[in-house]
Design a protein around this motif. Structure first.
Motif, mmCIF file in Angstrom:
data_model
loop_
_atom_site.group_PDB
_atom_site.id
_atom_site.type_symbol
_atom_site.label_atom_id
_atom_site.label_comp_id
_atom_site.label_asym_id
_atom_site.label_seq_id
_atom_site.Cartn_x
_atom_site.Cartn_y
_atom_site.Cartn_z
ATOM 1 N N LEU A 1 -6.566 2.476 -12.361
ATOM 2 C CA LEU A 1 -6.096 3.735 -11.776
ATOM 3 C C LEU A 1 -5.036 4.422 -12.625
ATOM 4 O O LEU A 1 -4.861 5.634 -12.554
ATOM 5 N N VAL A 2 -4.308 3.647 -13.408
ATOM 6 C CA VAL A 2 -3.264 4.226 -14.250
ATOM 7 C C VAL A 2 -3.324 3.590 -15.632
ATOM 8 O O VAL A 2 -3.922 2.531 -15.815
ATOM 9 N N GLU A 3 -2.698 4.255 -16.573
ATOM 10 C CA GLU A 3 -2.442 3.591 -17.840
ATOM 11 C C GLU A 3 -0.945 3.700 -18.111
ATOM 12 O O GLU A 3 -0.306 4.706 -17.791
ATOM 13 N N VAL A 4 -0.423 2.635 -18.660
ATOM 14 C CA VAL A 4 1.006 2.563 -18.895
ATOM 15 C C VAL A 4 1.236 2.516 -20.399
ATOM 16 O O VAL A 4 0.577 1.760 -21.103
ATOM 17 N N ALA A 5 2.157 3.340 -20.884
ATOM 18 C CA ALA A 5 2.446 3.360 -22.316
ATOM 19 C C ALA A 5 3.362 2.198 -22.669
ATOM 20 O O ALA A 5 4.536 2.198 -22.286
ATOM 21 N N ALA A 6 2.824 1.201 -23.360
ATOM 22 C CA ALA A 6 3.642 0.057 -23.753
ATOM 23 C C ALA A 6 4.700 0.510 -24.752
ATOM 24 O O ALA A 6 4.469 1.415 -25.550
ATOM 25 N N GLY A 7 5.828 -0.101 -24.694
ATOM 26 C CA GLY A 7 6.890 0.226 -25.631
ATOM 27 C C GLY A 7 7.632 1.482 -25.250
ATOM 28 O O GLY A 7 8.752 1.429 -24.759
ATOM 29 N N LEU B 1 0.827 -1.205 0.000
ATOM 30 C CA LEU B 1 0.000 0.000 0.000
ATOM 31 C C LEU B 1 0.864 1.258 0.000
ATOM 32 O O LEU B 1 0.679 2.123 -0.864
ATOM 33 N N PRO B 2 1.827 1.389 0.910
ATOM 34 C CA PRO B 2 2.699 2.568 0.852
ATOM 35 C C PRO B 2 3.451 2.700 -0.470
ATOM 36 O O PRO B 2 3.567 3.801 -1.011
ATOM 37 N N VAL B 3 3.952 1.601 -0.991
ATOM 38 C CA VAL B 3 4.702 1.677 -2.243
ATOM 39 C C VAL B 3 3.798 2.110 -3.394
ATOM 40 O O VAL B 3 4.151 2.982 -4.196
ATOM 41 N N ALA B 4 2.614 1.516 -3.471
ATOM 42 C CA ALA B 4 1.684 1.875 -4.553
ATOM 43 C C ALA B 4 1.288 3.344 -4.440
ATOM 44 O O ALA B 4 1.199 4.055 -5.452
ATOM 45 N N LYS C 1 5.372 -4.635 -11.374
ATOM 46 C CA LYS C 1 4.295 -5.504 -10.881
ATOM 47 C C LYS C 1 3.200 -4.668 -10.229
ATOM 48 O O LYS C 1 2.013 -4.898 -10.441
ATOM 49 N N THR C 2 3.622 -3.702 -9.430
ATOM 50 C CA THR C 2 2.635 -2.862 -8.751
ATOM 51 C C THR C 2 1.858 -2.040 -9.766
ATOM 52 O O THR C 2 0.631 -1.907 -9.672
ATOM 53 N N LEU C 3 2.557 -1.492 -10.762
ATOM 54 C CA LEU C 3 1.868 -0.745 -11.817
ATOM 55 C C LEU C 3 0.865 -1.649 -12.531
ATOM 56 O O LEU C 3 -0.214 -1.207 -12.915
ATOM 57 N N GLY C 4 1.242 -2.915 -12.695
ATOM 58 C CA GLY C 4 0.313 -3.861 -13.305
ATOM 59 C C GLY C 4 -0.968 -3.984 -12.505
ATOM 60 O O GLY C 4 -2.071 -4.022 -13.070
ATOM 61 N N GLN C 5 -0.840 -4.016 -11.170
ATOM 62 C CA GLN C 5 -2.031 -4.106 -10.325
ATOM 63 C C GLN C 5 -2.861 -2.828 -10.402
ATOM 64 O O GLN C 5 -4.085 -2.871 -10.455
#
Lengths: 143, 143
Positions: free
Chosen positions: B54-60, B7-10, B44-48
């Motif tokens: 809550l977030v979107e991650v730019a692949a590549g 939780l703190p890390v996320a 891994k956390t970004l994946g969760q």
DNA sequence: ATTGTTGTAACATATTATATTACATCAATT
DNA sequence: AATTGATGTAATATAATATGTTACAACAAT
């Protein structure tokens, strides 16, 4: 994430000690058969409860009893007895001090999480063994 | 017993993404250097967090950003994203059904503990990322 | 002395959290 | 099309913690 089952087990032990005080000698073996764990787990837990002043255990002859009224023992007392008195949440130890988030998150988030913990403890304080015994007696009566 | 530091890390990750969105590309390596954990933990956390919307991650190309306003993300959202949705407390699975305490403790104590958990979640819902960002900005201003 | 019990040490096992390496995949850029 | 820097994820290692179990010395009543 889960709490260990020490709190439920310790509570179970205390409830049994009180519930059966006039019918049985509440030895670790007797208690173990209700909780269904190894008697050594019971003895270790009783040791913690004894250290917290909630029970006294008869050395040699065996059996345990409460040192105070069930109305004066709360889940908070039990929780304190069996759980380490440590931070409920924990932080990555060494965030980057050069980052404004890294060097401030511990105190900023920590303050909020400490409030959560205080509320949890306050909830625990509201529940006494007497409450639980009454609920169990009600269940028994309804059976 | 302690909560993991997920939780703190996320939360740290989300705060950094927002705080630095105009200054840096918030890659897992960048975030890892603020939190000071391995970049794989960040991914891994970004994946969760991504799975929770809550977030979107730019692949590549890399980099992450929030999908909604920091005022609309609470600690409850983050907690749900990174912690298993399981019982907070857990009981000895097979207490003795012949014992009135053993066969009733799960429901009797469980009811009380579920209340504690609900209060904890309600506390989490009261804290938004915007609150935390404001606190951090205040700290920064005072430095 | 015998008996049943407690307290505790020692050890085994399972689970979980965290760290790390490695690599296939991807998207933009050259 | 090749390069580059990034993500997603599998595999593995390590450490910490929780729980279970055996064994046994110390104890108190009979």
């Amino acid at each position: 994430m889960q709490f260990s089952f020490r709190l439920p087990v310790a509570t179970h032990i205390l409830l049994c000690i009180e519930r059966f005080k006039d019918e049985y000698k509440t030895t670790s073996t007797f208690l173990a058969s209700s909780v269904n764990v190894n008697p050594v787990i019971i003895r270790k837990t009783l040791g913690q409860l004894k250290a917290a002043g909630l029970v006294e255990v008869a050395a040699g002859v065996g059996g345990a009893k409460l040192t105070k009224s069930p109305a004066d023992i709360t889940l908070w007392d039990v929780f304190q007895a069996v759980e380490e008195d440590e931070e409920l949440f924990h932080f990555q130890e060494n965030p980057n001090p050069k980052c404004p988030v890294g060097r401030n998150i511990h105190v900023v988030l920590g303050d909020r999480l400490e409030e959560v913990r205080q509320h949890m403890l306050a909830d625990f304080q509201k529940v006494t063994l007497a409450d639980l015994l009454a609920s169990i007696a009600a269940k028994e009566a309804a059976e």
